[in-house]
Design an enzyme around this catalytic site. Sequence first.
Site, PDB file in Angstrom:
ATOM      1  CG  HIS A 162       5.792   4.571  -7.393  1.00 29.05           C
ATOM      2  ND1 HIS A 162       4.853   3.891  -8.126  1.00 29.05           N
ATOM      3  CD2 HIS A 162       5.073   5.364  -6.442  1.00 29.05           C
ATOM      4  CE1 HIS A 162       3.683   3.929  -7.480  1.00 29.05           C
ATOM      5  NE2 HIS A 162       3.746   4.903  -6.832  1.00 29.05           N
ATOM      6  CB  CYS A 178       3.063   8.271  -4.898  1.00 31.01           C
ATOM      7  SG  CYS A 178       3.310   7.866  -2.977  1.00 31.01           S
TER       8      CYS A 178
END
Length: 225
Positions: A162, A178
């Site tokens: 992301h 992440c």
Amino acid sequence: MSSLKVTLGLLAAGLMLSGCIQGATYEATNTNNFKPRDKELLAKVSYVKTPVPEAFRRAIVDYHRKEAPGSIVVDSDNHYLYLVQKDGKAIRYGITVGEEAMAWSGIAKVGSKTEWPAWHPTKGEIERLGVPTFVAPGPDNPMGSRALYLYSGGKDTLFRIHGTNQPEYIGASISSGCIRMTNEDVIDLYDRVGLGTVVVVLEPKHGDSPFNSQMALQGGGSSVQ
């Protein structure tokens, strides 16, 4: 102090890699391809748009591994994400990665994609970071402008690729697990890959730097759009 350590680490990484990226062809962001909403929200960000160190700027590079064109390969050790192309090339993006203990590795697929996602922190993130249970989409949301959700065996791995509202950490490892890219780079990646794209996340200490080349499993991938 931690911010200073990250800055020094980025500078050191840039110096070490500078002699190994002579074949890189750097790509500037073409904002003409952004959607009106992207331009609107990116114009409203409150974070400082820190330039990414040269070693971690988006580039076309030679690629010696065996993944199929269209596959994504994440090299957390060296803070790179590769989108494999044809003819021995790849698009290489600089990334921020999480601490090793919080990371995920393996072979997954892009199970869903979202533009300007909301953030639903996990229970662990809420306890560790003291964040709310929900953060609405927007220019300063930690999920950034795009999110690719990785699935394995039909189940959500809870691991995402992301955007970020902390571009100063591209090329570094920070607390959450992440894969973060600049908002501009994740828009570029998002537009190039489809659902079902294979994502190979290399195990820690199995990175593919020019000094320690490794051959991963051959993965399939959707065609680059």
